[in-house]
Scaffold this motif. Structure first.
Motif: not given
Length: 141
Positions: A19-30, A39-43
């Motif tokens: 199963k292929d799928m996608h989603f958009s989310a932000a994260h940061f690695i403190p 710094v917070m950014h999205g993918h």
């Protein structure tokens, strides 16, 4: 969605579902070691999930594709990964995201009658970078 060809996982199951799928989310690695990623950014994350098993359910599914999408997309789409409880004491790296996706799917699968296994989760963070997570044999039931 762009078609991708991913590494395959060796197994002896009669059935393999992908199963292929996608989603958009932000994260940061403190962490200072994370460079710009602190710094917070999205993918737009692209996932490929591989499930294997020998038994189908009563209607002929290894698992219904829509259940996989509901489980993962509903949980992570348009969210900040750092806010999810599974990342409370960890940085939401792509590696750990792949592991958490596997854990969520494997837990759901083990509650089914036919009990297939999630064999591989691939998480693509950018067009040129992805992570493959494969559980150890002892993690499969």
């Amino acid at each position: 969605m762009m078609q991708q060809f991913y590494p395959t996982v060796s197994h002896n199951y009669q059935f393999e579902l992908n199963k292929d799928m996608h989603f958009s989310a932000a994260h940061f690695i403190p962490s200072e070691d994370a460079g710009k990623c602190k710094v917070m950014h999205g993918h737009t994350y692209h996932l490929n999930i591989t499930i294997g098993g020998n038994q189908l359910d009563s209607i002929g599914f290894l698992i219904d594709f829509k259940l996989l999408k509901e489980l993962i997309h509903k949980k992570y789409d348009h969210s900040v990964l750092n806010d999810h409880p599974e990342f409370a004491n960890k940085f939401p790296t792509t590696e750990l995201l792949a592991q958490q996706v596997w854990q969520s799917i494997q837990t759901m699968l083990q509650a089914t009658i036919n009990r297939p296994n999630c064999l591989q989760v691939i998480v693509r963070e950018t067009p040129t970078s992805y992570v493959v997570y494969r559980p150890r044999q002892e993690d499969l039931l």
